[in-house]
Design a protein around this motif. Structure first.
Motif, PDB file in Angstrom:
ATOM      1  N   ALA A  77      26.709 105.960  -9.208  1.00 56.64           N
ATOM      2  CA  ALA A  77      27.739 105.468 -10.122  1.00 56.64           C
ATOM      3  C   ALA A  77      27.539 103.986 -10.405  1.00 56.64           C
ATOM      4  N   ASP A  78      27.187 103.224  -9.384  1.00 53.23           N
ATOM      5  CA  ASP A  78      26.931 101.792  -9.565  1.00 53.23           C
ATOM      6  C   ASP A  78      25.722 101.573 -10.463  1.00 53.23           C
ATOM      7  N   SER A  79      24.684 102.376 -10.274  1.00 52.75           N
ATOM      8  CA  SER A  79      23.477 102.268 -11.091  1.00 52.75           C
ATOM      9  C   SER A  79      23.784 102.591 -12.552  1.00 52.75           C
ATOM     10  N   ILE A  80      24.565 103.626 -12.780  1.00 56.80           N
ATOM     11  CA  ILE A  80      24.927 104.016 -14.151  1.00 56.80           C
ATOM     12  C   ILE A  80      25.777 102.943 -14.803  1.00 56.80           C
ATOM     13  N   SER A  81      26.731 102.381 -14.055  1.00 49.68           N
ATOM     14  CA  SER A  81      27.616 101.367 -14.644  1.00 49.68           C
ATOM     15  C   SER A  81      26.848 100.087 -14.973  1.00 49.68           C
ATOM     16  N   ARG A  82      25.839  99.738 -14.197  1.00 53.77           N
ATOM     17  CA  ARG A  82      25.017  98.558 -14.502  1.00 53.77           C
ATOM     18  C   ARG A  82      24.187  98.790 -15.767  1.00 53.77           C
ATOM     19  N   ASN A  83      23.718 100.023 -15.949  1.00 50.39           N
ATOM     20  CA  ASN A  83      22.866 100.338 -17.096  1.00 50.39           C
ATOM     21  C   ASN A  83      23.656 100.718 -18.341  1.00 50.39           C
ATOM     22  N   LYS A  84      24.957 100.869 -18.227  1.00 47.77           N
ATOM     23  CA  LYS A  84      25.788 101.326 -19.335  1.00 47.77           C
ATOM     24  C   LYS A  84      25.695 100.378 -20.537  1.00 47.77           C
ATOM     25  N   TYR A  85      25.639  99.106 -20.276  1.00 52.36           N
ATOM     26  CA  TYR A  85      25.654  98.142 -21.363  1.00 52.36           C
ATOM     27  C   TYR A  85      24.257  97.641 -21.713  1.00 52.36           C
ATOM     28  N   ASP A  86      23.264  98.202 -21.087  1.00 53.78           N
ATOM     29  CA  ASP A  86      21.885  97.832 -21.381  1.00 53.78           C
ATOM     30  C   ASP A  86      21.386  98.746 -22.506  1.00 53.78           C
ATOM     31  N   SER A  87      21.270  98.193 -23.705  1.00 52.11           N
ATOM     32  CA  SER A  87      20.921  99.024 -24.861  1.00 52.11           C
ATOM     33  C   SER A  87      19.509  99.587 -24.774  1.00 52.11           C
ATOM     34  N   LEU A  88      18.646  98.984 -23.985  1.00 50.18           N
ATOM     35  CA  LEU A  88      17.284  99.474 -23.890  1.00 50.18           C
ATOM     36  C   LEU A  88      17.181 100.687 -22.957  1.00 50.18           C
ATOM     37  N   SER A  89      18.066 100.763 -21.972  1.00 46.97           N
ATOM     38  CA  SER A  89      17.954 101.863 -21.022  1.00 46.97           C
ATOM     39  C   SER A  89      18.786 103.072 -21.422  1.00 46.97           C
ATOM     40  N   VAL A  90      19.732 102.903 -22.315  1.00 42.28           N
ATOM     41  CA  VAL A  90      20.563 104.026 -22.730  1.00 42.28           C
ATOM     42  C   VAL A  90      20.239 104.354 -24.184  1.00 42.28           C
TER      43      VAL A  90
END
Length: 166
Positions: A131-144
């Motif tokens: 969950a922590d990993s997903i929340s960190r990547n949530k706002y990263d436009s390159l990873s999502v």
């Protein structure tokens, strides 16, 4: 020595053997005998305390816990009562074996319960990490970004058209 001269010695040795076997005492039950069920609890706790001492004595000392005092207070017994009860059960092998079998079963059950708790804790920690990993990547436009492995099917068009492919 002749056989006739050996006869008194044989009789003496046989009589000595008989007399020595006659003096077998039954152990008297102490007045304040700890019941078998309570003795099972006491020996289970004693086993756990000894394991804790052997595992990391420093941590046990830092807590200020005195294992013997804790054991006596928890079970409402004293050292003399424990010693007398232990001596009584030690001389009554069947009862002692029964007590130790129950202690073994209790310790095995505790081990199974502990393993279940450890697995659940590991599962929770892994979920938190995910969950922590997903929340960190949530706002990263390159990873999502959307990934479609199969062609997108438009329900308004009769044929399936690949709209986006990787």
């Amino acid at each position: 020595m002749t056989e006739n001269s050996m006869k008194p010695y044989r009789i003496f040795i046989f009589a000595l053997f008989l007399v020595s076997c006659q003096n077998v005492e039954k152990v008297k039950e102490p007045e304040n005998l700890i019941s078998e069920a309570k003795m099972t609890e006491v020996l289970t706790d004693l086993s756990l305390l000894n394991s804790a001492k052997n595992f990391n004595k420093r941590i046990l000392e830092e807590t200020g816990l005195k294992p013997d005092e804790y054991l006596y207070e928890k079970h409402g017994i004293d050292s003399l009562q424990l010693a007398q009860s232990n001596e009584y059960y030690a001389k009554n092998y069947d009862k002692l074996e029964s007590i130790y079998q129950r202690v073994k079963v209790k310790l095995e059950k505790m081990q199974v319960d502990l393993e279940k708790i450890q697995k659940e804790e590991t599962r929770i920690k892994d979920s938190i990490k995910l969950a922590d990993s997903i929340s960190r990547n949530k706002y990263d436009s390159l990873s999502v970004r959307p990934i479609f492995k199969k062609p997108f099917i438009d329900s308004l068009v009769s044929e399936s058209l690949p709209v986006w492919q990787n």
